[in-house]
Enzyme design. Structure first.
Site, mmCIF file in Angstrom:
data_model
loop_
_atom_site.group_PDB
_atom_site.id
_atom_site.type_symbol
_atom_site.label_atom_id
_atom_site.label_comp_id
_atom_site.label_asym_id
_atom_site.label_seq_id
_atom_site.Cartn_x
_atom_site.Cartn_y
_atom_site.Cartn_z
ATOM 1 C CB CYS A 106 42.908 -2.924 -29.349
ATOM 2 S SG CYS A 106 41.394 -2.770 -28.354
ATOM 3 C CG HIS A 161 41.508 1.299 -30.194
ATOM 4 N ND1 HIS A 161 41.379 0.042 -30.731
ATOM 5 C CD2 HIS A 161 42.592 1.860 -30.811
ATOM 6 C CE1 HIS A 161 42.324 -0.149 -31.639
ATOM 7 N NE2 HIS A 161 43.075 0.937 -31.705
ATOM 8 C CG HIS A 178 46.379 0.747 -33.095
ATOM 9 N ND1 HIS A 178 45.143 0.886 -33.685
ATOM 10 C CD2 HIS A 178 47.243 1.438 -33.896
ATOM 11 C CE1 HIS A 178 45.234 1.634 -34.770
ATOM 12 N NE2 HIS A 178 46.501 1.988 -34.927
#
Length: 206
Positions: A106, A161, A178
């Site tokens: 990510c 994340h 992502h």
């Protein structure tokens, strides 16, 4: 008398022949030997050859040198390019520590996208979560902003994340791209059940 003359003539002839023979031997001794033939049938030269001249290494010209300089800012006109480049990674498999289309994570996605357009940004997600200006209200989010998440829904924790907002359709539909650990690079809605509870902050990097 005649015999003496013949003897004298014979002696002179022998002396002359001997002188010629000695001279010839001396001349032959001074004549350089022929070079030995090589296995290809041509005589090998005994003259030392000069080494071949080396071609000088050319220095790159001023026009050939890399003139690229990383930018430190973006304008609103650059955001469509950010989104376009980010979407070229769609479908890329997830790989922890990855930085290219063979595999990416990510934070690597964010770093690689901006690197492609000539902008240097942090590589690690927690560093990215401190980069730029924080957006306090979700209503103010726009394409190009970064969104961050924690591992467990409804709980505080470290940033684990991150993604890039690609489209703001309405208040309940904010799309971001992502690198999903299970499905690779894809776009999802920030307000989906999975991500809504894990969202912790958003940043406008530029």
């Amino acid at each position: 008398m005649k015999k003496q003359f013949l003897f004298y003539l014979f002696k002179t002839f022998c002396t002359l022949a001997l002188v010629i023979l000695v001279f010839s031997c001396d001349t032959l001794r001074k004549t350089p030997a022929r070079p030995a033939a090589s296995r290809y049938g041509k005589p090998r030269s005994t003259v030392a050859r000069r080494p071949p001249a080396r071609t000088p290494v050319r220095k790159p010209s001023a026009t050939a040198r890399q003139t690229y300089k990383p930018r430190t800012s973006l304008s609103s006109g650059d955001i469509p390019q950010v989104v376009k480049v980010a979407r070229t990674y769609s479908g890329t498999p997830y790989r922890s520590g990855g930085n290219d289309k063979n595999g990416i994570d990510c934070s690597g996605l964010i770093c690689s996208v901006y690197s492609e357009i000539g902008v240097k940004v942090p590589r690690i997600s927690w560093q990215q979560s401190e980069f730029g200006k924080e957006i306090s209200r979700l209503e103010d989010l726009r394409a190009g902003d970064w969104v961050f998440f924690v591992p467990e829904s409804g709980k505080e924790g470290y940033v684990s994340h991150a993604g890039i907002v690609t489209d703001v359709r309405n208040r309940q539909e904010i799309i971001f791209i992502h690198a999903s650990t299970s499905k690779g690079v894809r776009e999802d809605n920030l307000f989906s059940n999975y991500f809504k509870g894990r969202f912790v902050k958003a940043m406008r990097p530029f």
